[in-house]
Design an enzyme around this catalytic site. Structure first.
Site, mmCIF file in Angstrom:
data_model
loop_
_atom_site.group_PDB
_atom_site.id
_atom_site.type_symbol
_atom_site.label_atom_id
_atom_site.label_comp_id
_atom_site.label_asym_id
_atom_site.label_seq_id
_atom_site.Cartn_x
_atom_site.Cartn_y
_atom_site.Cartn_z
ATOM 1 N N HIS A 114 -6.178 2.978 -3.979
ATOM 2 C CA HIS A 114 -6.327 2.889 -3.169
ATOM 3 C C HIS A 114 -6.423 4.372 -2.637
ATOM 4 O O HIS A 114 -6.368 5.292 -1.885
ATOM 5 C CB HIS A 114 -4.662 2.925 -2.246
ATOM 6 N N HIS A 147 3.499 -1.626 3.298
ATOM 7 C CA HIS A 147 3.740 -0.362 2.266
ATOM 8 C C HIS A 147 5.007 -0.130 1.832
ATOM 9 O O HIS A 147 5.919 -0.384 2.448
ATOM 10 C CB HIS A 147 3.427 0.207 3.712
ATOM 11 N N HIS A 193 -5.465 10.178 -0.039
ATOM 12 C CA HIS A 193 -5.662 9.003 1.676
ATOM 13 C C HIS A 193 -6.247 9.268 2.616
ATOM 14 O O HIS A 193 -5.660 9.078 3.548
ATOM 15 C CB HIS A 193 -4.080 8.239 1.776
ATOM 16 N N ASP A 242 0.810 -1.706 0.209
ATOM 17 C CA ASP A 242 0.692 0.152 -0.515
ATOM 18 C C ASP A 242 1.138 0.514 0.073
ATOM 19 O O ASP A 242 2.064 1.285 0.732
ATOM 20 C CB ASP A 242 -0.619 0.382 1.144
ATOM 21 N N ASP A 243 0.462 1.957 -0.640
ATOM 22 C CA ASP A 243 0.640 3.928 -0.775
ATOM 23 C C ASP A 243 1.230 4.571 -1.062
ATOM 24 O O ASP A 243 2.176 5.430 -0.800
ATOM 25 C CB ASP A 243 1.167 4.182 1.203
#
Length: 291
Positions: A165, A259, A169, A114-115
């Site tokens: 995603h 991440h 965020h 993620d991210d």
């Protein structure tokens, strides 16, 4: 047993990632993963076609078919030069529910990152995945993707699954319907324009889904992927803590959360380097939605 050995096309093997974009013609250097059993929600169909798997290699040895990037004519990023109006799959109510784990009857793990993308850590993560012939799912933040389009294309060209995603965020539970739609739609649009792939999976930041986000995701053809193993690597608890949590909690059917963006991810990178060979040597296969 190597992580990249494929079980795709096995009799009775069903797709836990039903609704993913149909796989393109196999790319010779894309590291393909093993298939898994039935999804925890709905009645997903079998994967439409088998994918080429890399030759099995001992743990720690580079996968001979997972080197470099595909040529421009065969790469997903090359398709971006020919814009096509994306078509969203109509999702059923069951398909719209978050998926927390895969079928526990098969020794398969879904690794999710993620991210990102982040130019400091994503390239190293990609190299580690390539070394073991593993496909992963990268949940990308739109504002990061638009700043690093070449890195987004590299993730796609190496055979990994590109997923949504959100754009910034945010905590979706506190946004209006219009803002939630903007977060999801802008991200899907930039990923499609950058890679030629229409995202078909979504993860809410923090796993904080809302009625609005579930409804809007379904409207945009996005299924929701949660996780079952969370080492809280984003909090930087230490490399050993990340490794210990994953090795303790992973079981057949796990979806693992890591991440590669959002801050200093050096601990996560070191942890991935440590736990991947252990899981491979333990006989686990890795899977991701088809591209």
């Amino acid at each position: 047993m190597a992580a990249g050995m494929s079980l795709l096309g096995a009799a009775g093997c069903q797709n836990p990632f039903d609704g993913a974009d149909p796989p393109p013609a196999p790319v010779p250097d894309a590291a393909e993963a093993g298939a898994v059993g039935a999804a925890p929600v709905g009645s997903p169909s079998q994967w439409a076609s088998a994918s080429t798997a890399p030759t099995a290699t001992p743990s720690g040895a580079p996968s001979p078919t997972a080197t470099g990037s595909p040529t421009a004519t065969g790469s997903p990023s090359a398709q971006a030069a020919q814009p096509v109006q994306p078509v969203h799959k109509v999702l059923t109510q069951a398909e719209g529910k978050p998926v927390y784990e895969l079928d526990p009857s098969r020794k398969v793990v879904a690794l999710t990152i993620d991210d990102g993308p982040d130019p400091r850590y994503t390239p190293t993560v990609l190299d580690l995945l390539q070394k073991y012939g593993i496909r992963a799912t990268f949940f990308l933040i739109g504002e990061n993707a638009v700043q690093h389009p070449a890195l987004v294309r590299e993730i796609a060209d190496r055979g990994h699954h590109i997923a949504n995603h959100t754009w910034t965020h945010p905590d979706l539970r506190h946004l209006s319907d219009a803002k939630v739609r903007d977060e999801l739609e802008r991200t899907s649009d930039v990923l499609f324009k950058t890679t030629g792939r229409q995202p078909t999976w979504f993860r809410a930041p923090g796993g904080d889904w809302s009625d609005a986000s579930l409804r809007i995701a379904a409207d945009l053809g996005l299924r929701n992927m949660a996780w079952s193993v969370d080492p809280r690597d984003w909090a930087r608890p230490g490399t050993s803590a990340i490794v210990d949590t994953i090795l303790k909690d992973v079981r057949p059917g796990s979806i693992v959360l890591n991440h590669d963006g959002g801050g200093d991810r050096s601990q996560t990178v070191a942890a991935i380097k440590a736990y991947l060979p252990v899981l491979v040597d333990s006989g686990y296969f890795f899977t991701a939605p088809p591209n």
